[in-house]
Design a protein around this motif. Structure first.
Motif, PDB file in Angstrom:
ATOM      1  N   VAL A   1       2.332   9.742  -3.063  1.00 62.06           N
ATOM      2  CA  VAL A   1       0.921   9.571  -2.692  1.00 62.06           C
ATOM      3  C   VAL A   1       0.368  10.871  -2.106  1.00 62.06           C
ATOM      4  O   VAL A   1      -0.748  11.292  -2.438  1.00 62.06           O
TER       5      VAL A   1
ATOM      6  N   THR B   1      -0.207  13.492  -4.834  1.00 61.42           N
ATOM      7  CA  THR B   1      -1.417  13.162  -5.589  1.00 61.42           C
ATOM      8  C   THR B   1      -2.669  13.520  -4.807  1.00 61.42           C
ATOM      9  O   THR B   1      -3.625  14.087  -5.349  1.00 61.42           O
ATOM     10  N   PHE B   2      -2.652  13.217  -3.506  1.00 62.14           N
ATOM     11  CA  PHE B   2      -3.819  13.500  -2.673  1.00 62.14           C
ATOM     12  C   PHE B   2      -4.084  14.995  -2.586  1.00 62.14           C
ATOM     13  O   PHE B   2      -5.239  15.437  -2.690  1.00 62.14           O
TER      14      PHE B   2
ATOM     15  N   THR C   1      -5.452  16.318  -6.011  1.00 63.61           N
ATOM     16  CA  THR C   1      -6.838  15.894  -6.256  1.00 63.61           C
ATOM     17  C   THR C   1      -7.794  16.474  -5.211  1.00 63.61           C
ATOM     18  O   THR C   1      -8.988  16.613  -5.485  1.00 63.61           O
TER      19      THR C   1
ATOM     20  N   ALA D   1     -10.655  13.122  -3.625  1.00 61.89           N
ATOM     21  CA  ALA D   1      -9.208  12.938  -3.533  1.00 61.89           C
ATOM     22  C   ALA D   1      -8.851  11.510  -3.161  1.00 61.89           C
ATOM     23  O   ALA D   1      -7.929  10.914  -3.735  1.00 61.89           O
TER      24      ALA D   1
ATOM     25  N   THR E   1      -6.814   8.994  -5.535  1.00 65.53           N
ATOM     26  CA  THR E   1      -5.494   8.649  -4.995  1.00 65.53           C
ATOM     27  C   THR E   1      -5.356   7.149  -4.742  1.00 65.53           C
ATOM     28  O   THR E   1      -4.237   6.626  -4.718  1.00 65.53           O
TER      29      THR E   1
ATOM     30  N   VAL F   1      -3.223   5.188  -7.174  1.00 68.11           N
ATOM     31  CA  VAL F   1      -1.834   5.651  -7.078  1.00 68.11           C
ATOM     32  C   VAL F   1      -1.174   5.068  -5.826  1.00 68.11           C
ATOM     33  O   VAL F   1      -0.030   4.585  -5.873  1.00 68.11           O
ATOM     34  N   ALA F   2      -1.896   5.088  -4.714  1.00 67.36           N
ATOM     35  CA  ALA F   2      -1.351   4.543  -3.466  1.00 67.36           C
ATOM     36  C   ALA F   2      -1.103   3.043  -3.587  1.00 67.36           C
ATOM     37  O   ALA F   2      -0.074   2.532  -3.120  1.00 67.36           O
TER      38      ALA F   2
END
Length: 256
Positions: A22, A25-26, A29, A79, A83, A86-87
């Motif tokens: 996570v 990804t954050f 992004t 972001a 995200t 995904v989270a």
């Protein structure tokens, strides 16, 4: 090391791995959001000031660091929005071993539903609540005979303080469905607590909006509507769970 300690160590290791994905990804992004912040800022300046207020107005920078802060505000929103699924997926993977096969399939479908509701909340806050508040505040300024001189950082900060909490509150149906699915909530409890929930919605609306009655009402009404929708969805999920349990019991009895 005892079996219990090994069990918790495995879970903590798994949780850390999910959180790392996570976080990666954050961060990625966040960079993307920073790069695309300028066109978004230009669009919002035109859409809100020229479109909503109907006149050209300059937004000012009052300190050297404000420009960077403005870019980071937009980067953070981009972001977070990207995200979010995904989270939610990583959270689902973490709790997946403790769910039955039907619960795994059902809860997985909540992820796109949660993303859609979050985006609806963003659009609702941006296209309905914030323009109304912006016009209302502008009229108050005109009544005072004052000149509107907005700082760009404070302007967008005010916008995000309105829009983002509303988007989060739109996640209520998904949260209630998930809690119902894992047997922490029941529809009858939601119905019995309806009056307290309404009061909570009004308080939440007052916290996320400026201190005026009109904006409070504008946010409270859709929140109450979402709560009623959540009760219907919770009832549907609960009845489906009952049918699934009855079918499993009937299957076990036939096998015996």
């Amino acid at each position: 090391m005892s079996e219990e300690d090994k069990y918790w160590m495995e879970h903590l290791t798994e949780l850390r791995r999910r959180l790392i994905w996570v976080l990666i990804t954050f961060v990625l992004t966040l960079v993307i959001g920073f790069l695309f912040a300028k066109p978004m800022i230009d669009f919002l300046k035109t859409d809100l000031l020229d479109g909503t207020l109907g006149r050209t107005m300059e937004l000012n920078i009052f300190s050297p660091g404000e420009a960077l802060s403005i870019f980071m505000q937009f980067a953070f929103v981009v972001a977070f929005t990207i995200t979010l699924p995904v989270a939610l997926f990583q959270l689902w993977r973490f709790v997946q071993p403790g769910l039955t096969s039907s619960e795994q399939k059902a809860t997985l479908t909540y992820i796109p539903f949660a993303v859609v509701l979050f985006l609806i909340g963003l659009f609702f806050g941006y296209y309905w609540i914030f323009p109304f508040l912006l016009q209302f505040m502008s009229k108050l300024t005109t009544t005072l005979g004052a000149t509107e001189t907005y700082g760009m950082y404070e302007f967008f900060r005010f916008m995000f303080r309105i829009v983002l909490p509303i988007a989060f509150l739109f996640e209520l149906p998904v949260l209630i469905m998930f809690l119902t699915r894992i047997r922490l909530l029941r529809p009858d409890l939601l119905r019995k607590g309806r009056r307290y929930a309404y009061l909570g919605m009004v308080i939440l609306a007052a916290l996320v909006t400026p201190p005026d009655l009109i904006s409070n009402i504008l946010v409270s009404i859709p929140l109450i509507f979402l709560y009623e929708v959540s009760i219907l969805l919770s009832t549907r999920v609960y009845h489906k769970m009952i049918r699934e349990e009855a079918a499993r019991e009937a299957s076990w009895q036939e096998q015996e």
